[in-house]
Design a protein around this motif. Structure first.
Motif, short mmCIF file in Angstrom:
data_model
loop_
_atom_site.label_atom_id
_atom_site.label_comp_id
_atom_site.label_asym_id
_atom_site.label_seq_id
_atom_site.Cartn_x
_atom_site.Cartn_y
_atom_site.Cartn_z
N SER A 79 0.83 -1.21 0.00
CA SER A 79 0.00 0.00 0.00
C SER A 79 0.86 1.26 0.00
O SER A 79 0.56 2.24 -0.71
CB SER A 79 -0.95 0.00 1.20
OG SER A 79 -0.23 -0.09 2.41
N ARG A 82 2.63 1.55 -3.44
CA ARG A 82 1.73 2.10 -4.47
C ARG A 82 1.58 3.61 -4.30
O ARG A 82 1.55 4.36 -5.30
CB ARG A 82 0.36 1.42 -4.40
CG ARG A 82 0.33 0.00 -4.90
CD ARG A 82 -1.10 -0.47 -5.12
NE ARG A 82 -1.86 -0.47 -3.86
CZ ARG A 82 -1.94 -1.50 -3.03
NH1 ARG A 82 -1.28 -2.63 -3.32
NH2 ARG A 82 -2.67 -1.44 -1.93
N LEU A 83 1.50 4.06 -3.06
CA LEU A 83 1.36 5.49 -2.79
C LEU A 83 2.58 6.26 -3.29
O LEU A 83 2.45 7.32 -3.91
CB LEU A 83 1.17 5.72 -1.29
CG LEU A 83 0.95 7.17 -0.85
CD1 LEU A 83 -0.40 7.68 -1.34
CD2 LEU A 83 1.04 7.28 0.66
N ILE A 85 4.77 5.34 -5.61
CA ILE A 85 4.82 5.28 -7.08
C ILE A 85 3.80 6.25 -7.69
O ILE A 85 4.10 6.97 -8.65
CB ILE A 85 4.57 3.84 -7.57
CG1 ILE A 85 5.76 2.95 -7.18
CG2 ILE A 85 4.36 3.81 -9.09
CD1 ILE A 85 5.55 1.48 -7.45
N LYS A 86 2.60 6.29 -7.10
CA LYS A 86 1.56 7.19 -7.59
C LYS A 86 2.04 8.64 -7.57
O LYS A 86 1.86 9.39 -8.55
CB LYS A 86 0.31 7.04 -6.73
CG LYS A 86 -0.79 8.05 -7.03
CD LYS A 86 -1.94 7.92 -6.05
CE LYS A 86 -2.97 9.03 -6.25
NZ LYS A 86 -4.09 8.93 -5.28
N HIS A 87 2.66 9.05 -6.47
CA HIS A 87 3.09 10.45 -6.35
C HIS A 87 4.34 10.72 -7.17
O HIS A 87 4.49 11.84 -7.70
CB HIS A 87 3.30 10.80 -4.88
CG HIS A 87 2.03 11.05 -4.14
ND1 HIS A 87 1.23 10.04 -3.64
CD2 HIS A 87 1.38 12.21 -3.85
CE1 HIS A 87 0.17 10.56 -3.07
NE2 HIS A 87 0.22 11.87 -3.17
N LYS A 89 4.94 9.45 -10.02
CA LYS A 89 4.40 9.63 -11.38
C LYS A 89 3.73 10.99 -11.51
O LYS A 89 3.89 11.67 -12.54
CB LYS A 89 3.40 8.51 -11.69
CG LYS A 89 4.04 7.15 -11.93
CD LYS A 89 2.99 6.09 -12.25
CE LYS A 89 3.63 4.75 -12.57
NZ LYS A 89 2.62 3.69 -12.85
N ALA A 90 2.99 11.38 -10.48
CA ALA A 90 2.29 12.67 -10.53
C ALA A 90 3.28 13.82 -10.63
O ALA A 90 3.02 14.83 -11.30
CB ALA A 90 1.42 12.84 -9.29
N TYR A 94 9.10 9.49 -11.83
CA TYR A 94 9.07 8.05 -11.54
C TYR A 94 10.23 7.37 -12.26
O TYR A 94 10.09 6.84 -13.36
CB TYR A 94 7.74 7.44 -11.97
CG TYR A 94 7.64 5.95 -11.66
CD1 TYR A 94 8.08 5.44 -10.45
CD2 TYR A 94 7.10 5.07 -12.59
CE1 TYR A 94 7.99 4.09 -10.17
CE2 TYR A 94 7.00 3.72 -12.32
CZ TYR A 94 7.45 3.23 -11.11
OH TYR A 94 7.38 1.89 -10.84
N TYR A 99 12.94 6.82 -6.73
CA TYR A 99 12.32 5.78 -5.92
C TYR A 99 13.29 5.29 -4.84
O TYR A 99 12.92 5.18 -3.67
CB TYR A 99 11.89 4.62 -6.82
CG TYR A 99 11.27 3.45 -6.08
CD1 TYR A 99 9.89 3.37 -5.89
CD2 TYR A 99 12.07 2.42 -5.59
CE1 TYR A 99 9.32 2.29 -5.22
CE2 TYR A 99 11.51 1.34 -4.91
CZ TYR A 99 10.14 1.28 -4.74
OH TYR A 99 9.59 0.22 -4.06
#
Length: 318
Positions: A79, A82-83, A85-87, A89-90, A94, A99
């Motif tokens: 979880s 994923r958070l 990676i999501k940010h 990318k935003a 990424y 990372y």
């Protein structure tokens, strides 16, 4: 020519004060002209780390702490992974480099008494607003973690993702440390016996803590300085905007251009777009790309294209 400015009260913050000290024209560009702030990978990574730290202090999320602390790997906690990676990318960063840096810095954050053993965590992302009349100033800020021990001694913990340690002069004159200490003593925990500010520098795992203690005498002087800066920022004129360019200060000149590729985003002329409330003409958001504002625009709002002429020092050869 720049015009004299009349606008609602500006509440000070540590970042506003530092910006005025570093380059008052850049303050004008960002806060008055609403020139977009493009951000950078470092600040983006810092924002992600602060978000994770805040979430892990929510009781139902503490179960994730053990997984992350024991393994040091984001992948051990899907979880959180994923958070992140999501940010990433935003923010458009990424890539393995970013990372891995987030993963390494999170390990440092979690490894430094994250839940303040034997103490009480009084606040996470604790907001404060001080409105003072004599001397007159208003200042706002957010404290990452506010911790109190059984003897009523207070620790202010602040996560830092910067590349360099603070120098001693930077610690001695740290605006954040002064503002946080003032907030604790004047507003949040006035009965505190002792207050210390501990910066946790996440890129220095071997020795990440740098501590500052501010005396009452220093705070009295700081309040006078806040009153001066408050008057300055709320009566900002063309002369004040041009008061101190970073370029003219040998110690700040690197803010204009550093290395082979980086330069201040406000140095060169550039078009940008602003999303405006049609009734009040208040700028809601600005961006270099109109498409991003098109997605946000609502009824009663419109988008304007504006031209920024560049920093008055932009024609100087660096």
């Amino acid at each position: 020519m720049l015009k004299d400015l009349t606008k609602p009260e500006v509440i000070l913050s540590a970042s506003t004060i530092k910006q005025l000290e570093d380059c008052s024209y850049l303050h004008y560009v960002k806060k008055v002209l609403n020139f977009p702030n493009p951000g950078n990978p470092g600040s983006s990574r810092g924002s992600i780390l602060h978000l994770i730290a805040e979430l892990l202090h929510i009781p139902r999320h503490r179960k994730h702490y053990k997984l992350l602390f024991n393994t040091g790997k984001l992948s051990s906690c899907p979880s959180v992974d994923r958070l992140v990676i999501k940010h990433l990318k935003a923010y458009g960063i990424y890539e393995p480099e970013h990372y891995n840096l987030v993963e390494e810095m999170l390990k440092v954050a979690l490894g430094n008494d994250f839940y303040a053993t034997g103490k009480v965590v009084k606040g996470i992302e604790q907001q404060f607003i001080i409105r003072n009349e004599n001397p007159k100033y208003s200042i706002i800020g957010y404290i990452d973690r506010l911790v109190v021990d059984s003897d009523n001694n207070v620790e202010i913990l602040d996560l830092k993702s910067q590349k360099k340690l603070f120098t001693q002069p930077e610690l001695d004159n740290n605006i954040q440390a002064f503002a946080y200490t003032l907030a604790v003593k004047k507003l949040l925990i006035p009965e505190a016996k002792d207050v210390s500010v501990k910066f946790i520098l996440l890129r220095f795992p071997e020795d990440p803590i740098q501590e500052v203690k501010v005396t009452d005498t220093q705070l009295a002087g700081f309040e006078k300085y806040l009153a001066y800066m408050y008057q300055l920022v709320n009566n900002f004129t063309e002369d004040e905007a041009r008061r101190n360019f970073a370029y003219d200060n040998p110690k700040k000149k690197w803010l204009c251009k550093a290395g082979a590729t980086w330069e201040c985003p406000a140095r060169q002329p550039r078009d940008f777009y602003v999303l405006i409330d049609s009734a009040t003409r208040k700028v809601i958001k600005s961006d270099f790309e109109k498409a991003s504002l098109d997605k946000l625009a609502k009824t009663g709002q419109r988008i304007e294209r504006r031209r920024y002429d560049g920093c008055p020092r932009h024609n100087v050869t660096f």
